[in-house]
Write a protein that holds these residues in place. Structure first.
Motif, PDB file in Angstrom:
ATOM      1  N   MET A  11       0.831  -1.208   0.000  1.00 62.18           N
ATOM      2  CA  MET A  11       0.000   0.000   0.000  1.00 62.18           C
ATOM      3  C   MET A  11       0.866   1.259   0.000  1.00 62.18           C
ATOM      4  O   MET A  11       2.064   1.223   0.261  1.00 62.18           O
ATOM      5  N   GLY A  12       0.226   2.388  -0.292  1.00 58.24           N
ATOM      6  CA  GLY A  12       0.916   3.673  -0.259  1.00 58.24           C
ATOM      7  C   GLY A  12       1.984   3.807  -1.319  1.00 58.24           C
ATOM      8  O   GLY A  12       2.952   4.549  -1.138  1.00 58.24           O
ATOM      9  N   GLU A  13       1.803   3.109  -2.434  1.00 60.17           N
ATOM     10  CA  GLU A  13       2.863   3.074  -3.441  1.00 60.17           C
ATOM     11  C   GLU A  13       2.671   4.190  -4.474  1.00 60.17           C
ATOM     12  O   GLU A  13       2.154   3.999  -5.571  1.00 60.17           O
ATOM     13  N   HIS A  17       2.150  13.732  -5.606  1.00 57.40           N
ATOM     14  CA  HIS A  17       0.856  13.708  -6.300  1.00 57.40           C
ATOM     15  C   HIS A  17       0.693  12.479  -7.188  1.00 57.40           C
ATOM     16  O   HIS A  17      -0.373  12.284  -7.778  1.00 57.40           O
ATOM     17  N   TRP A  18       1.733  11.649  -7.296  1.00 60.12           N
ATOM     18  CA  TRP A  18       1.682  10.508  -8.202  1.00 60.12           C
ATOM     19  C   TRP A  18       1.350   9.221  -7.449  1.00 60.12           C
ATOM     20  O   TRP A  18       1.874   8.966  -6.368  1.00 60.12           O
ATOM     21  N   ALA A  19       0.499   8.397  -8.032  1.00 58.69           N
ATOM     22  CA  ALA A  19       0.143   7.100  -7.454  1.00 58.69           C
ATOM     23  C   ALA A  19       0.336   6.031  -8.511  1.00 58.69           C
ATOM     24  O   ALA A  19      -0.125   6.183  -9.653  1.00 58.69           O
ATOM     25  N   LEU A  20       1.041   4.950  -8.139  1.00 57.66           N
ATOM     26  CA  LEU A  20       1.283   3.877  -9.101  1.00 57.66           C
ATOM     27  C   LEU A  20       0.059   2.983  -9.253  1.00 57.66           C
ATOM     28  O   LEU A  20      -0.241   2.505 -10.335  1.00 57.66           O
ATOM     29  N   SER A  21      -0.647   2.767  -8.165  1.00 58.47           N
ATOM     30  CA  SER A  21      -1.804   1.879  -8.195  1.00 58.47           C
ATOM     31  C   SER A  21      -2.979   2.542  -8.884  1.00 58.47           C
ATOM     32  O   SER A  21      -3.229   3.739  -8.717  1.00 58.47           O
ATOM     33  N   GLU A  26      -7.832   3.639  -0.165  1.00 60.29           N
ATOM     34  CA  GLU A  26      -9.084   3.667   0.589  1.00 60.29           C
ATOM     35  C   GLU A  26     -10.040   2.553   0.156  1.00 60.29           C
ATOM     36  O   GLU A  26     -10.861   2.105   0.969  1.00 60.29           O
ATOM     37  N   GLN A  27      -9.940   2.101  -1.092  1.00 60.64           N
ATOM     38  CA  GLN A  27     -10.792   1.009  -1.555  1.00 60.64           C
ATOM     39  C   GLN A  27     -10.184  -0.360  -1.289  1.00 60.64           C
ATOM     40  O   GLN A  27     -10.912  -1.340  -1.113  1.00 60.64           O
ATOM     41  N   LEU A  28      -8.867  -0.421  -1.252  1.00 64.45           N
ATOM     42  CA  LEU A  28      -8.194  -1.702  -1.024  1.00 64.45           C
ATOM     43  C   LEU A  28      -8.157  -2.083   0.454  1.00 64.45           C
ATOM     44  O   LEU A  28      -8.262  -3.266   0.797  1.00 64.45           O
ATOM     45  N   MET A  29      -8.011  -1.094   1.324  1.00 63.84           N
ATOM     46  CA  MET A  29      -7.803  -1.392   2.741  1.00 63.84           C
ATOM     47  C   MET A  29      -8.918  -2.244   3.357  1.00 63.84           C
ATOM     48  O   MET A  29      -8.640  -3.161   4.149  1.00 63.84           O
ATOM     49  N   PRO A  30     -10.215  -2.019   3.043  1.00 64.98           N
ATOM     50  CA  PRO A  30     -11.264  -2.847   3.652  1.00 64.98           C
ATOM     51  C   PRO A  30     -11.220  -4.313   3.237  1.00 64.98           C
ATOM     52  O   PRO A  30     -11.872  -5.149   3.881  1.00 64.98           O
ATOM     53  N   ARG A  51      -1.199   8.967   6.005  1.00 63.72           N
ATOM     54  CA  ARG A  51      -2.564   8.683   5.541  1.00 63.72           C
ATOM     55  C   ARG A  51      -2.876   7.191   5.563  1.00 63.72           C
ATOM     56  O   ARG A  51      -3.945   6.772   6.045  1.00 63.72           O
ATOM     57  N   VAL A  52      -1.953   6.363   5.049  1.00 64.10           N
ATOM     58  CA  VAL A  52      -2.238   4.936   4.925  1.00 64.10           C
ATOM     59  C   VAL A  52      -2.150   4.236   6.286  1.00 64.10           C
ATOM     60  O   VAL A  52      -2.929   3.318   6.566  1.00 64.10           O
ATOM     61  N   VAL A  53      -1.241   4.668   7.149  1.00 63.62           N
ATOM     62  CA  VAL A  53      -1.191   4.106   8.501  1.00 63.62           C
ATOM     63  C   VAL A  53      -2.502   4.395   9.233  1.00 63.62           C
ATOM     64  O   VAL A  53      -3.049   3.524   9.913  1.00 63.62           O
TER      65      VAL A  53
END
Length: 260
Positions: A11-13, A17-21, A26-30, A51-53
């Protein structure tokens, strides 16, 4: 058949401002029970870590540090030749960052999982694995190490008394040795086929290799990657298939307790 299994995801990859995923954290964590959070060297920054923690704490997900090679440009998937001492110092630095954000949000560090090429290097490098395990024992002795079952890392952890969890890779191929086939570019796969592969591994303890053979596989956690195309669909399919098969999804620490 496994009654309890951990489901983990990287997560958090991203960075800034850039996201690889293609799927938001927020959708994957649940969907998961343990999160491997990028700690700044291959991806991630202080704001994304925070944020991800916090997301992991809100969803009751086991907190994991995901240290990698110092390689933002190559996303930590390029081998870097250097001394084991330097690599372990990099690991300590990154683990410390995730642990402190965990303290900020009231969630303890559950595990440490090296990323990408560092994970694969530790798997075959006994010196690196022993130094890493020895250092983790001194700095965060309760933290579980995530690794492949056929790895120097697993051997060192068992020998030195560090809690350890073996992984099964849902969205990666295996060769006949039981090692994952390392790939820089991962293509989209059928989520239903990935889910079926995971359920079969849990029920029968086998996986089909790239050479078409079934080999035995032992594990306590299933991993899928947030940067794999179709990650959200993969995660949903795996989770639903496991639950439909009567398998309880739980954080790695709980799975280890149930295995005793």
């Amino acid at each position: 058949m496994r009654e309890f299994i951990d489901l983990n995801c990287d997560m958090g990859e991203g960075f800034g401002h850039w996201a690889l995923s293609e799927a938001p954290d927020e959708q994957l964590m649940p969907l998961i029970s343990s999160a491997n959070i990028a700690a700044g060297f291959h991806a991630g920054d202080p704001n994304s870590m925070d944020r991800v923690v916090k997301l992991a704490q809100q969803h009751g997900v086991g907190l994991g540090a995901h240290p990698g090679y110092h390689d933002l440009q190559g996303f930590g998937r390029r081998y870097i030749k250097t001394r084991s001492e330097e690599l372990v110092n990099d690991i300590v630095y990154q683990v410390g960052a995730i642990r402190e954000f965990g303290r900020r949000h009231g969630i303890a560090l559950q595990h440490v999982k090296p990323h990408g090429a560092l994970y694969m290097e530790a798997a075959v490098n006994e010196e690196l694995s022993e130094l890493m395990i020895d250092t983790l024992r001194r700095t965060c002795g309760e933290a579980i190490v995530f690794c492949m079952g056929i790895s120097k890392t697993y051997e060192a952890a068992k020998r030195m008394g560090q809690p350890v969890v073996r992984e099964f890779y849902a969205d990666r191929d295996y060769d006949d040795s039981g090692s994952i086939v390392f790939a820089r570019q991962v293509v989209r796969q059928d989520p239903a086929a990935i889910a079926e592969k995971c359920v079969r591994a849990c029920k029968e303890g086998v996986v089909r290799t790239v050479d078409g053979n079934d080999i035995e596989i032992e594990f306590e956690s299933i991993c899928f990657h947030s940067d794999t195309p179709g990650a959200l669909e993969n995660g949903k399919a795996i989770r639903n298939a496991l639950l439909d098969a009567g398998i309880t999804i739980a954080p790695a620490a709980t799975v280890l307790e149930k295995s005793v």
